[in-house]
Design an enzyme around this catalytic site. Structure first.
Site, PDB file in Angstrom:
ATOM      1  CG  ASP A   1      -9.972   0.107   5.136  1.00  0.00           C
ATOM      2  OD1 ASP A   1      -9.710  -0.216   3.959  1.00  0.00           O
ATOM      3  OD2 ASP A   1      -9.269  -0.217   6.106  1.00  0.00           O
TER       4      ASP A   1
ATOM      5  CD  GLN B   1      -3.441  -4.410   6.820  1.00  0.00           C
ATOM      6  OE1 GLN B   1      -3.380  -3.473   6.035  1.00  0.00           O
ATOM      7  NE2 GLN B   1      -4.011  -5.553   6.510  1.00  0.00           N
TER       8      GLN B   1
ATOM      9  CE  LYS C   1      -3.857  -2.299   2.296  1.00  0.00           C
ATOM     10  NZ  LYS C   1      -4.503  -2.608   3.589  1.00  0.00           N
TER      11      LYS C   1
END
Length: 307
Positions: free
Chosen positions: A126, A103, A59
Site C-alpha cells: 500500500d 484493509q 483484490k
C-alpha cells in the site's frame, strides 16, 4: 483515450489498467519461470464491513488471475490489536508472501497506524509505511501508494513529458495528496498542494496545467476553476442522491468525483471520468507493487511496467 464532441479527451483508466495488469501478469510468470519466485499477496480484513468485503474479494480475484499467490485472512471484528499484530509478524516472516495489505478501516479499538507501522516496509504494497513515505520523499526506491502511482502513469500516458508543468493537488492526505506531490516533483513539475481551507482555491486551480482532485468532496472543483486545456485527474469517489427524484426518494445513489465533470469536460484538455478513471488503476498498481516487492526480495531487477 476518447474525445467527446470536441470537448476534453477522456483518459480511460480502465483500459490502461487492463494493459498494465497484462504486463504484470507476463512479468510475474517470467519471474516464476526464471527465478522460482511466485509473487504472493496477503490481505487481512478485520470485521464485516460490506464495502471492505467487496474490495477484498476483488483484490483476491485479480491477484489469482495475475498468476500470483493470494491469501486472505478474515478476522472477527472483536480481534484484539495484539492478535492482529501477531498475524502481521507471521506474514512478515513468511518468505512466500511479498506483499501485505491490511484493509481499512479497522475497528475502533485497533490503532490503525500501529498496525500499518508493524508491516515490513519491503512488503508494504500500500506504500503507507513511514519508511516508504521517507524513501519517496528523498528519491530512494520504495513502494509507492497505489492511487497516486496510477494517477502519474495516466498523466505520463496522456501528456508525455511532464517537465515544467504547473500542477495543483487539491487534498493533503498521506494516502494521495502528499505522495502525489512527491511523484510529480520527481517528474519535474512545479507543485502546489492546496486543500479545502486554501484561500481563493479557484484562482489557484486556474493557474494549473494539471489539477489533481483528491479532497473527498463531491463535485467541489467547478468547471470555471479549470484552465482551458488543462489535464484533470479526479481521484474522488463520492455517493450522492440519484438525479431521478423518484429514485433519490428510494435512497438510490450515483457515484461522482471531486470534480463537476459535466462542467469540466467542456474546458479541460484531458480528464478522468468517475467511475472508470483512476479507480481501476488502484488494484492494477497493487499487483505491480506486489511484483516489484517479489523481485526485490529475490535480488532481481523488476521489469519496466509503466510503458
Amino acid at each position: 483515450m476518447t474525445e467527446i464532441d470536441g470537448r476534453a479527451t477522456i483518459i480511460d483508466g480502465k483500459a490502461f489498467a487492463g494493459r498494465l495488469v497484462e504486463r504484470v501478469t507476463a512479468a510475474a510468470a517470467r519471474l516464476s519461470a526464471d527465478h522460482g519466485v511466485r509473487p504472493g499477496l496477503a490481505v487481512v480484513i478485520v470485521g464485516d464491513d460490506p464495502a471492505s468485503q467487496i474490495y477484498v474479494r476483488n483484490k483476491g480475484e485479480r491477484t489469482r488471475e495475475a498468476g500470483m499467490r493470494s491469501d486472505t485472512h478474515r478476522l472477527d471484528a472483536a480481534t484484539s490489536q495484539p492478535d492482529l499484530l501477531d498475524m502481521i509478524a507471521a506474514l512478515n516472516a513468511d518468505t512466500g508472501i511479498h506483499g501485505i495489505l491490511v484493509q481499512l478501516p479497522l475497528p475502533g479499538h485497533i490503532d490503525a497506524q500501529a498496525v500499518l507501522s508493524a508491516i515490513d516496509p519491503d512488503k508494504d504494497v500500500d506504500g503507507f509505511h513511514v519508511v516508504n513515505a521517507g524513501r519517496l520523499a528523498v528519491g530512494l526506491p520504495g513502494l509507492v501508494p497505489c492511487t497516486p502511482l496510477g494517477s502519474v502513469m495516466l498523466l505520463r500516458d496522456a501528456l508525455g513529458d511532464l517537465s515544467g508543468l504547473n500542477a495543483v493537488i487539491v487534498g493533503r492526505s498521506n494516502i494521495v495528496g502528499k505522495p502525489m506531490a512527491q511523484l510529480l516533483l520527481a517528474e519535474n513539475c512545479t507543485v502546489t498542494i492546496a486543500h479545502s481551507r486554501s484561500r481563493d482555491l479557484a484562482t489557484i486551480c486556474r493557474g494549473a496545467d494539471i489539477v489533481v482532485a483528491a479532497v473527498g468532496r463531491p463535485e467541489m472543483i467547478r468547471g470555471d476553476w479549470i484552465k482551458p486545456g488543462a489535464a484533470v485527474i479526479d481521484v474522488g469517489i463520492n455517493r450522492v442522491p440519484s438525479r431521478d427524484p423518484v429514485k433519490a426518494a428510494e435512497g438510490k445513489t450515483r457515484v461522482v468525483g471531486d470534480v463537476a465533470f459535466d462542467e469540466a469536460v467542456a474546458v479541460a484538455g484531458r480528464i478522468t471520468p468517475v467511475p472508470g478513471g483512476v479507480g481501476p488503476m488502484t488494484i492494477a498498481c497493487l499487483l505491480a507493487n506486489t511484483y516489484t516487492a517479489a523481485c526485490r526480495s529475490a535480488g532481481v531487477e523488476p521489469e519496466p511496467l509503466a510503458a
